[in-house]
Scaffold this motif. Structure first.
Motif, mmCIF file in Angstrom:
data_model
loop_
_atom_site.group_PDB
_atom_site.id
_atom_site.type_symbol
_atom_site.label_atom_id
_atom_site.label_comp_id
_atom_site.label_asym_id
_atom_site.label_seq_id
_atom_site.Cartn_x
_atom_site.Cartn_y
_atom_site.Cartn_z
ATOM 1 N N ILE A 31 17.223 45.111 -53.821
ATOM 2 C CA ILE A 31 17.119 43.550 -53.321
ATOM 3 C C ILE A 31 18.257 42.814 -54.112
ATOM 4 N N VAL A 32 18.644 43.366 -55.326
ATOM 5 C CA VAL A 32 19.672 42.649 -56.050
ATOM 6 C C VAL A 32 20.958 42.816 -55.410
ATOM 7 N N PRO A 33 21.629 43.953 -54.851
ATOM 8 C CA PRO A 33 22.780 44.077 -54.045
ATOM 9 C C PRO A 33 22.790 43.470 -52.871
ATOM 10 N N LEU A 34 21.597 43.209 -52.241
ATOM 11 C CA LEU A 34 21.399 42.518 -51.005
ATOM 12 C C LEU A 34 21.705 40.890 -51.144
ATOM 13 N N ALA A 35 21.136 40.566 -52.265
ATOM 14 C CA ALA A 35 21.136 39.072 -52.592
ATOM 15 C C ALA A 35 22.561 38.721 -52.921
ATOM 16 N N LEU A 36 23.155 39.677 -53.808
ATOM 17 C CA LEU A 36 24.329 39.503 -54.072
ATOM 18 C C LEU A 36 25.452 39.282 -52.940
ATOM 19 N N ALA A 37 25.347 40.309 -52.015
ATOM 20 C CA ALA A 37 25.820 40.191 -50.622
ATOM 21 C C ALA A 37 25.759 38.752 -49.886
ATOM 22 N N ASN A 38 24.498 38.352 -49.979
ATOM 23 C CA ASN A 38 24.324 36.947 -49.281
ATOM 24 C C ASN A 38 25.094 35.853 -50.075
ATOM 25 N N TRP A 39 24.967 35.920 -51.272
ATOM 26 C CA TRP A 39 25.459 34.955 -52.053
ATOM 27 C C TRP A 39 26.978 35.033 -52.139
ATOM 28 N N PHE A 40 27.705 36.079 -52.015
ATOM 29 C CA PHE A 40 29.016 36.177 -51.553
ATOM 30 C C PHE A 40 29.394 36.236 -50.103
ATOM 31 N N SER A 41 28.602 35.678 -49.337
ATOM 32 C CA SER A 41 28.973 35.821 -47.881
ATOM 33 C C SER A 41 30.276 35.071 -47.583
ATOM 34 N N GLU A 42 30.611 34.288 -48.304
ATOM 35 C CA GLU A 42 31.723 33.390 -47.824
ATOM 36 C C GLU A 42 32.828 34.218 -48.224
ATOM 37 N N ARG A 64 34.448 37.330 -47.813
ATOM 38 C CA ARG A 64 34.166 38.423 -46.937
ATOM 39 C C ARG A 64 34.305 40.051 -47.497
ATOM 40 N N LEU A 65 35.359 40.190 -48.396
ATOM 41 C CA LEU A 65 35.673 41.210 -49.046
ATOM 42 C C LEU A 65 34.650 41.585 -49.791
ATOM 43 N N VAL A 66 34.291 40.765 -50.799
ATOM 44 C CA VAL A 66 33.166 41.112 -51.758
ATOM 45 C C VAL A 66 31.962 41.578 -51.111
ATOM 46 N N PHE A 67 31.658 40.494 -50.011
ATOM 47 C CA PHE A 67 30.528 40.817 -49.226
ATOM 48 C C PHE A 67 30.429 42.289 -48.650
ATOM 49 N N HIS A 68 31.712 42.771 -48.087
ATOM 50 C CA HIS A 68 31.425 44.208 -47.167
ATOM 51 C C HIS A 68 31.396 45.233 -48.641
ATOM 52 N N ILE A 69 32.182 44.995 -49.669
ATOM 53 C CA ILE A 69 32.291 46.051 -50.752
ATOM 54 C C ILE A 69 30.741 46.262 -51.301
ATOM 55 N N ILE A 70 29.749 44.939 -51.515
ATOM 56 C CA ILE A 70 28.677 45.131 -52.054
ATOM 57 C C ILE A 70 27.772 45.937 -50.960
ATOM 58 N N LEU A 71 27.766 45.443 -49.695
ATOM 59 C CA LEU A 71 27.174 46.151 -48.544
ATOM 60 C C LEU A 71 27.457 47.877 -48.555
ATOM 61 N N PHE A 72 28.798 47.984 -48.712
ATOM 62 C CA PHE A 72 28.949 49.516 -48.729
ATOM 63 C C PHE A 72 28.369 50.237 -49.891
ATOM 64 N N ILE A 73 28.669 49.599 -51.081
ATOM 65 C CA ILE A 73 27.938 50.115 -52.174
ATOM 66 C C ILE A 73 26.515 50.330 -52.128
ATOM 67 N N ASP A 74 25.756 49.381 -51.453
ATOM 68 C CA ASP A 74 24.327 49.370 -51.257
ATOM 69 C C ASP A 74 23.872 50.245 -50.201
ATOM 70 N N GLY A 75 24.701 50.587 -49.230
ATOM 71 C CA GLY A 75 24.691 51.761 -48.393
ATOM 72 C C GLY A 75 24.770 52.990 -48.834
ATOM 73 N N TRP A 76 25.788 53.352 -49.711
ATOM 74 C CA TRP A 76 25.918 54.321 -50.611
ATOM 75 C C TRP A 76 24.803 54.709 -51.445
ATOM 76 N N LEU A 77 24.239 53.646 -52.029
ATOM 77 C CA LEU A 77 22.951 53.884 -52.903
ATOM 78 C C LEU A 77 21.871 54.392 -52.264
ATOM 79 N N THR A 78 21.823 53.494 -51.140
ATOM 80 C CA THR A 78 20.453 54.088 -50.184
ATOM 81 C C THR A 78 20.677 55.528 -49.600
ATOM 82 N N TRP A 79 21.640 55.928 -49.638
ATOM 83 C CA TRP A 79 21.894 57.468 -48.936
ATOM 84 C C TRP A 79 21.544 58.293 -50.176
ATOM 85 N N THR A 80 21.904 58.001 -51.396
ATOM 86 C CA THR A 80 21.506 58.701 -52.743
ATOM 87 C C THR A 80 19.947 58.854 -52.926
#
Length: 204
Positions: free
Chosen positions: A27-38, A40-56
């Motif tokens: 929930i934390v990185p998803l909330a951060l992604a939403n917080w930094f939605s404006e 876009r670079l930070v938004f995508h970096i957070i989403l990518f890391i969260d996706g990687w974390l989900t796979w692990t």
């Protein structure tokens, strides 16, 4: 029969607990992604890391509760195949076609996520995590890995040869730390154990 049923209940509860903790963490990185939605670079970096974390996490759950299930039928194909891997650790191969296919799929996902500028970046992170796991598992069964990934190799040898009910992380060991399934001791891996693990490899 009673023991089998009891083990199934225990494993089910353990899985639910793990999944619940995982969602609370993610929930934390998803909330951060939403917080930094404006941004876009930070938004995508957070989403990518969260996706990687989900796979692990998926990697951890599948390895712990599917490959090493204590409640599954002894003839279960998944359990049997993984047991064979434990007794024949060097019989693992990654073909050039497999590597190429994974790289291409990853490239396509990343390209789509950059063009659509949305949550597909999360899926790209999951796929790259899977690709890294797939390759890392292969790497950890090559002798040269002790020079490149010494700590991960020792961790994986511990799982293979000493504590098969612990050390489930392969590409990432963080979930073993979270759920208390890391190595129970820090004893050194003996040459005999290492020799068994690498049997079939004649050269470093």
């Amino acid at each position: 029969m009673k023991n089998l049923t009891a083990n199934r209940i225990i494993e089910f509860r353990q899985q639910i607990k793990c999944i619940g903790i995982f969602f609370l963490i993610c929930i934390v990185p998803l909330a951060l992604a939403n917080w930094f939605s404006e941004n876009r670079l930070v938004f995508h970096i957070i989403l990518f890391i969260d996706g990687w974390l989900t796979w692990t996490f998926i990697e951890y759950i599948l390895h712990r509760f599917w490959n090493h299930s204590k409640s599954a039928d002894k003839q279960n194909a998944i359990v049997q195949r993984h047991l064979h891997h434990h007794t024949h650790p060097t019989e693992i191969k990654v073909t050039g076609k497999q590597r190429l296919a994974m790289v291409l799929i990853g490239f396509v996902l990343i390209s789509i996520s950059s063009r659509t500028d949305n949550f597909i970046t999360f899926l790209a992170g999951i796929w790259i995590g899977f690709f890294w796991f797939f390759m890392m598992h292969y790497f950890l069964h090559q002798r040269w890995s002790k020079k490149v990934f010494p700590r991960l190799l020792e961790y994986h040898i511990t799982h293979h040869c000493k504590e098969p009910d612990r050390c489930f992380g392969i590409s990432c060991t963080c979930w073993d730390l979270v759920f208390g399934t890391g190595p129970s001791s820090k004893k050194l891996i003996s040459e005999k154990v290492t020799a068994f693990y690498f049997k079939g490899h004649k050269h470093d």
